[in-house]
Write a protein that holds these residues in place. Structure first.
Motif, PDB file in Angstrom:
ATOM      1  N   ILE A  20       0.838  -1.208   0.000  1.00  0.00           N
ATOM      2  CA  ILE A  20       0.000   0.000   0.000  1.00  0.00           C
ATOM      3  C   ILE A  20       0.868   1.251   0.000  1.00  0.00           C
ATOM      4  O   ILE A  20       0.652   2.170  -0.789  1.00  0.00           O
ATOM      5  N   THR A  21       1.867   1.275   0.889  1.00  0.00           N
ATOM      6  CA  THR A  21       2.697   2.480   0.957  1.00  0.00           C
ATOM      7  C   THR A  21       3.447   2.703  -0.354  1.00  0.00           C
ATOM      8  O   THR A  21       3.610   3.824  -0.794  1.00  0.00           O
ATOM      9  N   ARG A  22       3.876   1.608  -0.965  1.00  0.00           N
ATOM     10  CA  ARG A  22       4.596   1.753  -2.231  1.00  0.00           C
ATOM     11  C   ARG A  22       3.683   2.309  -3.323  1.00  0.00           C
ATOM     12  O   ARG A  22       4.065   3.205  -4.070  1.00  0.00           O
ATOM     13  N   ILE A  27       1.777   6.916  -6.679  1.00  0.00           N
ATOM     14  CA  ILE A  27       0.703   7.842  -7.067  1.00  0.00           C
ATOM     15  C   ILE A  27       1.115   9.277  -6.762  1.00  0.00           C
ATOM     16  O   ILE A  27       0.979  10.174  -7.593  1.00  0.00           O
ATOM     17  N   ALA A  28       1.651   9.481  -5.552  1.00  0.00           N
ATOM     18  CA  ALA A  28       2.058  10.831  -5.157  1.00  0.00           C
ATOM     19  C   ALA A  28       3.144  11.356  -6.090  1.00  0.00           C
ATOM     20  O   ALA A  28       3.136  12.523  -6.479  1.00  0.00           O
ATOM     21  N   LEU A  85      -1.715  10.511   5.858  1.00  0.00           N
ATOM     22  CA  LEU A  85      -0.566   9.793   5.315  1.00  0.00           C
ATOM     23  C   LEU A  85       0.315  10.676   4.457  1.00  0.00           C
ATOM     24  O   LEU A  85       0.736  10.293   3.377  1.00  0.00           O
ATOM     25  N   CYS A  86       0.535  11.892   4.903  1.00  0.00           N
ATOM     26  CA  CYS A  86       1.462  12.753   4.174  1.00  0.00           C
ATOM     27  C   CYS A  86       2.387  13.448   5.166  1.00  0.00           C
ATOM     28  O   CYS A  86       2.636  14.626   5.086  1.00  0.00           O
ATOM     29  N   MET A 233       4.835  11.831  -0.796  1.00  0.00           N
ATOM     30  CA  MET A 233       5.847  11.027  -1.480  1.00  0.00           C
ATOM     31  C   MET A 233       7.001  10.689  -0.532  1.00  0.00           C
ATOM     32  O   MET A 233       7.414   9.537  -0.431  1.00  0.00           O
ATOM     33  N   VAL A 234       7.481  11.703   0.186  1.00  0.00           N
ATOM     34  CA  VAL A 234       8.597  11.485   1.108  1.00  0.00           C
ATOM     35  C   VAL A 234       8.181  10.556   2.245  1.00  0.00           C
ATOM     36  O   VAL A 234       8.904   9.617   2.592  1.00  0.00           O
ATOM     37  N   ALA A 235       6.984  10.795   2.798  1.00  0.00           N
ATOM     38  CA  ALA A 235       6.522   9.987   3.928  1.00  0.00           C
ATOM     39  C   ALA A 235       6.345   8.530   3.518  1.00  0.00           C
ATOM     40  O   ALA A 235       6.737   7.609   4.245  1.00  0.00           O
ATOM     41  N   MET A 236       5.762   8.321   2.340  1.00  0.00           N
ATOM     42  CA  MET A 236       5.493   6.953   1.898  1.00  0.00           C
ATOM     43  C   MET A 236       6.785   6.242   1.486  1.00  0.00           C
ATOM     44  O   MET A 236       6.904   5.028   1.610  1.00  0.00           O
ATOM     45  N   ASP A 237       7.745   6.999   1.006  1.00  0.00           N
ATOM     46  CA  ASP A 237       9.043   6.419   0.677  1.00  0.00           C
ATOM     47  C   ASP A 237       9.701   5.904   1.957  1.00  0.00           C
ATOM     48  O   ASP A 237      10.211   4.782   2.013  1.00  0.00           O
ATOM     49  N   ALA A 238       9.665   6.724   3.003  1.00  0.00           N
ATOM     50  CA  ALA A 238      10.234   6.318   4.288  1.00  0.00           C
ATOM     51  C   ALA A 238       9.500   5.112   4.847  1.00  0.00           C
ATOM     52  O   ALA A 238      10.118   4.177   5.377  1.00  0.00           O
TER      53      ALA A 238
END
Lengths: 277, 97
Positions: A20-22, A27-28, A85-86, A233-238
């Motif tokens: 999901i995070t990926r 998407i972001a 989630l951002c 994008m940064v948060a989900m990458d982490a």
């Protein structure tokens, strides 16, 4: 040590979270490109609007938009996100808003579902709410402007402020407060030669101010959206990286547990054989 | 005499930032021709055509929902929509199809 089955279940759950995070990261990332482009091309326009307003201010103007006011409430337009989630994006804009003067008695104009529900949770009234959507449209800015301007015209509000997150680059964002009205700060002490208005100052201003407020709100929405996608994008990458680490750690535990159980089984068999002899 | 800096800007793009000799605008009170040294003027624009002259060349643009700030050396046109009419077909018309 946890049982093998527990660990395996845990790995599976972390793995699905990671998927999901990926996906959200991807998407972001793709939306960020559009949002960033829009925000940056719009800056030229916003700057031109500011330039023109500033130049007008250097002349003699008598319109009510240029006079500072004592009476009335403060109005804050706050640009937030629809979803969480951002990373710290929503928390930062919320904190800046709560710290501002307008958070108490003011008129609150909010965009973004997430921000609205956070304010409701805190018992702060929302006077006007607009959903954020995927990419901001001029129509949204138009609606917001049409809500706040009459309040200023009829004297209910003495100041209109716009609070949004300015997009610097992917890693850096900056919360900005822009005072949209009145424009008293742009008034020059020594007025230059008179400015000509066609057909009349009031007639031009009534149209021009609407255009100006709409333009600046639109810019705020675009900047906010670009910041939101960058933050997500940064948060989900982490988060994806963290999930990777967790899976590695759990796999190690799983292998250890597996080895231990094999060793134990062998020991049991050997022990059993010994006993039969 | 120094030229006139003409800028046409919309929320989506900067259509033009160039030095010209004269501009004809669809002002709210009728057509308006602007040469360098014009008296400072602010007016709203009707939806219509802008002509910018530079030497023998003339460029045409279409604007909608705009206003203009004129000073002696600069004309800034701020519009909701604007497009160049130089290329035979209009992109706006294509979009509508």
């Amino acid at each position: 040590m946890r049982s093998m089955r527990d660990i395996r279940r845990r790995i599976r759950s972390v793995h699905s979270t990671q998927q999901i995070t990926r996906a959200m990261n991807m998407i972001a990332t793709s939306r960020l490109r559009r949002a960033q482009e829009n925000a940056i091309t719009n800056r030229a326009f916003t700057n031109a609007v500011w330039d023109a307003i500033q130049e007008i201010g250097s002349h003699q103007v008598s319109s009510l938009f240029w006079r500072p006011r004592q009476e009335g409430r403060l109005c804050y337009i706050v640009v937030g996100a629809d979803k969480g989630l951002c990373g710290p994006y929503n928390a930062n804009i919320l904190r800046s808003f709560l710290e501002s003067e307008g958070a108490g008695e003011g008129v609150h104009v909010i965009t973004g579902r997430r921000l609205q529900s956070q304010l409701r949770f805190r018992g702060i009234s929302v006077d006007y709410y607009e959903e954020g959507g995927d990419l901001p449209t001029p129509k949204q800015a138009e609606r917001l402007a049409s809500f706040v301007l009459p309040l200023f015209m009829n004297g209910e509000v003495r100041e209109i402020n716009l609070l949004y997150t300015h997009f610097v680059n992917i890693l850096n964002r900056e919360i900005k407060t822009v005072k949209l009205l009145p424009l008293d700060e742009f008034r020059a002490d020594k007025a230059r030669q008179d400015l000509l208005w066609e057909p009349s100052e009031e007639a031009v201003f009534s149209k021009l101010i609407h255009h100006y407020v709409t333009s600046l709100i639109y810019n705020g929405l675009l900047e906010g959206k670009a910041s939101e996608y960058a933050a997500r994008m940064v948060a989900m990458d982490a988060a994806t990286d963290n999930a990777d680490d967790m899976i590695k750690e759990l796999t190690l535990q799983y292998n250890q547990a597996r080895q231990a159980s094999i060793t134990q089984e062998i020991a049991e068999i050997v022990g059993g054989a010994e006993a039969l002899r | 005499m120094a030229g006139l800096r003409l800028r046409i800007v919309t929320p989506h793009n900067q259509l033009l930032d160039d030095s010209v000799e004269m501009v004809v605008l669809p002002g709210s009170e009728g057509q308006l021709a602007v040469y360098p040294g014009h008296i400072p003027l602010v007016t709203t624009l009707q939806d219509g055509e802008i002509q910018a002259g530079k030497g023998a060349k003339e460029r045409r643009f279409r604007v909608a929902g705009g206003w203009v700030k004129i000073s002696s050396e600069q004309v800034i046109i701020l519009a909701r929509e604007a497009e160049a009419l130089d290329k035979g077909r209009s992109t706006l018309a294509e979009e509508l199809q």
